[in-house]
Structure formats: C-alpha cells, structure tokens
Design a protein around this motif. Structure first.
Motif, short mmCIF file in Angstrom:
data_model
loop_
_atom_site.label_atom_id
_atom_site.label_comp_id
_atom_site.label_asym_id
_atom_site.label_seq_id
_atom_site.Cartn_x
_atom_site.Cartn_y
_atom_site.Cartn_z
N PRO A 135 56.50 80.25 22.20
CA PRO A 135 56.42 78.98 22.95
C PRO A 135 54.99 78.72 23.40
CG PRO A 135 58.26 80.33 23.72
CD PRO A 135 57.45 81.20 22.83
N ALA B 203 52.57 77.20 26.13
CA ALA B 203 52.56 76.86 27.55
C ALA B 203 51.59 75.71 27.79
CB ALA B 203 52.17 78.07 28.39
N PRO C 126 58.22 74.55 28.24
CA PRO C 126 57.68 75.28 27.08
C PRO C 126 57.94 74.50 25.79
CG PRO C 126 58.89 76.77 28.52
CD PRO C 126 59.15 75.38 29.03
N PRO D 2 62.96 76.46 24.13
CA PRO D 2 61.95 75.54 24.65
C PRO D 2 62.59 74.24 25.12
CG PRO D 2 61.93 75.54 22.26
CD PRO D 2 62.90 76.60 22.67
#
Length: 530
Positions: A397, A399, A405, A427
C-alpha cells in the motif's frame, strides 16, 4: 436465410472459405469491445465458433483435433487482429527506430495470442457432446484459455472475452462475485446459445438454450440494478482531488531537452482556475500527475522539487509518476531505474514511493531469454532508459497524507484481475497513473479505461486514474464514472474521493468462484465424445 441453412454453410465450409469465415467471425467480436461496446454482437463470434467446431470432422480423433486447432487459430487471429490493431501506433512514436518493426505488434502478436483459442477449440473438440451441452464445453475451454493467457509468460489479459459485456454497467456487476474470468465463461455461454437454433433438434428443443441465455442475461441485469444504488456514492470527508492531464505528445515527453518546459507546463496547468470561484491548486488537498511525468529523475533534480514546493500550499500533497534511481549493487555500472509513483509534500520532499512491479515486456524491458536476439537485430525496449526499467520488489500500500492507503497501479498493472491488491490490509482506493500517449487517438486508451473500471467493480474500491493524454477519470466502487477528461484534451479535473464499499465476494475469494463455474458447466454439459 434460416438459422439451419446458415449453420450448414459454416459447418460444411472447407479450405479457405472456412478460414475466412473463422477470421471474420473472430474479428466481429472486437465490435463488442470499447469504444463501440456493441455487446449484443457477442452472439456472432461465439455462435459461429460452435458451428466451426461442429464442422471439425474426420475419421478419428486426430483429424478432428487438427481441424479444430486450425480453425480456432484463424478465429482467434481475427479477434486479436481487430482488437489490438492500435498497438501499431506505439511503433510510430519514434518511427525512425521502430516503424520497420510494426508488423511484430500488429500481426505477430495477434498470431501468437491466437494459439490460446486454438488450444481451446482443440480441447473442446475432444470433449464435444451432442446438443446444447457443447455450448458449455466451449465456454469452459475458451474461459480457461483466457485464464492461461492472463498468466503465461507474465500474462497479457487484454480484451478478455468477458470484456464484451463489461461495457454495460449493470451486467458488469456480476464481476463483483466471480471476477473477469467468471464473467467470461458466462458471456461465452450466452453468446453461443443461439447456435442451437441451427442444430438438427426439432421443435422447442432448439429454443431451450437461447431462452435460458436470455433468462441468465436478465438475471445479470437484475443483479446489477439490485447492487448499484440509485444515489451518488458518499465521499471521503476533507479530500479535494485535482487530476492534471497535460496531453503531451509522446515524442516530446521523453526528450530530456524538454524537461524544464514540461515542468513549467505542469505547474501552470495544475494551478489553472476552473471557474470564477476557484483558486487553482489552493483549493485542493491532493494534486495528481500521470505516469512517467518527467524526462529526468525527479529525486535527483533539486531545482524541480523546489519549483514544486513553491507551487504547493501547506495543505496540498503532490502524487506523481516519475522515474526513480535505486542504489547500484556492487559490480553494477549503473543504478537500477524504476518506473515509480512518488509522493511529494509541500516542502518538496519525496515522502513515499511505489515502484512498478509488473513491467510491460518489450515496452519497459526485454525478456532475458530474448534480449540478446532482439538487441542483435537492432531493437530495444520502447522507453528511453538504457537497459530498461527494473521491477519493484513487491506490491505494498502507498501511504499518502490525508488519504486512505492506496493500491498503487502503474499503467497496465491495472488490467490484471486478482493481482491489483497489495499485500496487507485492504486499501481504501486504487490509484492508476498511466501514459496512453503511445497509442494516440485509437481504441487502446478506451479499452484500458474499461479494464480499470472493471477492477473497481471486482474489488469494491473507487479508482483514481490520471493519464497523460486521457482518459483521466474518477470512478466509484460500482464502476460508475463520476468525472472524466476526454481523450486527447489538456485540462484539470477536480473531484472528491468516493468511499469504498464492503469487500466483494471476488475480493475475498478471487478466482475460486470461477473454478466452481468451470466444474459446474462441465457437469451440466454431460460431456461425452461424439
């Protein structure tokens, strides 16, 4: 002409007329794909496929197999030739280097891909039953061949047959349960069902399969209406996105001499006011630029980062495509270069990155087992990176401050069903940065967008898509386009971020439900040799 007479003409055709029928029938399937989306035409290639296999006859299994393999290849060659002709545009971006090799993309690739439906036709002929059961056998074998095409040699699941129904938002919702390959097996069966109208069955028997197919189609539409809410999707509070679509010509985009002009163009376009009440980039929380945005390494160009920092307000984050240099290993003459997404804060600091994992063969790198041969005839990968891009280590994922995410997907990474999600927690949205400028004003960018939309339906996640030349779009978790910029236009797109929905059955179980359909279809076909 009656269906029986038409079927007889196809079944009894031989030699070049038979090959031509297969070629044209396969090619007609491309009309059901974007941008035309004439989905009812799925009946033509699938119904004719049944009759072509009916006509694969001989005195033993070997002649039948050879006849089915041959006609399946011609059928597949027609489909891929008509559906992928636009790949030729990429060879004209640097015509002095690559134009001579255009047949490799326009003819040789479809010829290779046609091997998969050829195998499907052959396997189907070995199990070919009488009656309507042969429709289910064809659906199973063609769907399995598409699954193989999506995985063999890193995979190329472009224009999978299920995409013929994916352009219809309500029908496509079934992909949230069974995914693209599950939608494919059902689509083939629906399209092939009218083949029984030309069979030797009499009375109501020949109508049973078409009526059942219409009932299934009605069920898919009904499920779509039930699943998709009538009201707009709720959005993530406090998030204001701006997607920038520069519409730069591909030949200019990768010329280092144009680096400063390209960056200045991005900065000016990103700060454009879209109405009398907007203040440009001051109004947004996240600014998004497309794939491979610069003809230089952003992380090693402090002047560019300073200019970006000067543009961004304290509350705004830039998400951009960029080439990224890694660390050279001992004995290496140059560091690996990655095709990346980089996140830049308002101070001009790159705070996080994602490196593309699934690279495009021949476009971004040369397969090791062919590299010496390809370079020996004067070819290289399309990207202007010596030695090609290096692959990222894993999909994780991304950030980004102020956002859930993200499942980061660069270019055609988004076309792989079941492989779009990163490892770890689910996510909150998918972020697809791409550069379809290689393919100009052709069908390719529309097909790419359609496949990205289907990932949103499969996973129950919204999609944010920024493309150099288009189509840039914001798509909700049901595959509905909330906002978009047309292909071949310059502009910015302001939108909110739709919320995700609960994890779909496909998000939870993947292709396991497709496997259930395969077993079920084979059981229902009452397979026996004919």
């Amino acid at each position: 002409m009656s269906p029986t007479a038409l079927a007889d003409r196809v079944i009894l055709a031989w030699g070049w007329p038979r090959r031509l029928i297969a070629l044209l029938a396969g090619a007609s399937g491309a009309l059901a794909l974007p941008p035309l989306d004439l989905w009812p035409l799925i009946v033509v290639p699938m119904t004719v496929a049944v009759w072509l296999i009916d006509g694969a006859v001989g005195t033993g299994w070997a002649p039948r197999l050879r006849a089915a393999l041959a006609v399946g290849w011609w059928w597949g060659f027609g489909f891929f030739l008509a559906g992928l002709w636009w790949l030729g545009a990429a060879f004209l971006v640097e015509a002095d280097k690559f134009a001579w090799a255009m047949p490799l993309g326009v003819v040789v690739l479809p010829a290779f891909l046609a091997v998969f439906p050829a195998l499907a036709f052959g396997c189907a002929r070995l199990l070919w039953p009488n009656g309507a059961g042969r429709i289910l056998v064809l659906a199973v074998m063609l769907a399995l061949s598409e699954w193989l095409r999506g995985h063999v040699l890193t995979g190329f699941p472009w224009n999978v047959y299920g995409m013929m129904l994916a352009g219809q938002g309500y029908i496509a919702q079934f992909a949230s349960v069974v995914g693209l390959y599950g939608l494919t097996i059902v689509a083939i069966a629906i399209g092939a069902a009218p083949a029984t109208l030309g069979s030797a069955e009499s009375g109501a028997g020949r109508w049973r399969a078409p009526i059942l197919a219409l009932a299934v189609l009605g069920g898919l539409i009904g499920y779509g209406f039930w699943r998709v809410p009538t009201q707009p999707s709720p959005t993530v509070a406090g998030v204001k996105l701006r997607l920038m679509q520069p519409n730069l010509p591909q030949d200019a985009k990768f010329n280092p001499r144009n680096g400063e002009a390209i960056l200045n163009h991005y900065l000016a376009l990103s700060d454009r006011a879209t109405s009398p009440t907007t203040l440009g980039v001051q109004d947004v929380t996240h600014l998004i630029w497309p794939e491979s945005a610069f003809p230089f390494l952003l992380g090693r160009t402090p002047a560019a980062l300073s200019q970006i920092a000067a543009l961004l307000p304290p509350t705004t984050t830039l998400i951009t495509g960029a080439a990224r240099a890694g660390e050279a290993l001992p004995g290496e003459s140059r560091p690996p270069i990655f095709n990346s997404i980089q996140v830049v804060n308002d101070e001009g600091v790159i705070v996080s990155s994602y490196d593309k994992v699934h690279l495009v063969p021949f476009g971004e790198y040369l397969p090791a087992f062919l590299e010496r041969l390809i370079r020996g005839v004067g070819l290289s990968e399309f990207v202007s990176v010596p030695g090609g891009f290096a692959s990222g280590g894993r999909r994780s994922p991304l950030a980004i401050r102020g956002l859930p995410p993200a499942a980061a997907l660069i270019c055609y990474e988004v076309v792989f069903p079941g492989q779009a999600m990163p490892q770890g927690p689910r996510p909150g949205f998918m972020l697809n940065l791409t550069n379809d400028g290689w393919f100009g004003q052709t069908s390719g960018p529309y097909q790419h967008l359609a496949q990205a939309r289907l990932r949103a339906i499969e996973e129950g996640l919204p999609l944010i898509r920024a493309a150099n030349t288009g189509v840039s779009a914001v798509v909700d978790a049901y595959g509905r386009i909330i906002a978009s910029l047309p292909l071949g236009t310059e502009g910015v797109l302001d939108a909110s971020l739709p919320r995700s929905v609960a994890a779909t059955p496909y998000a939870q179980y993947g292709d396991a439900l497709f496997a259930v359909l395969v077993v079920g279809f084979l059981a229902l076909s009452r397979v026996r040799r004919s």
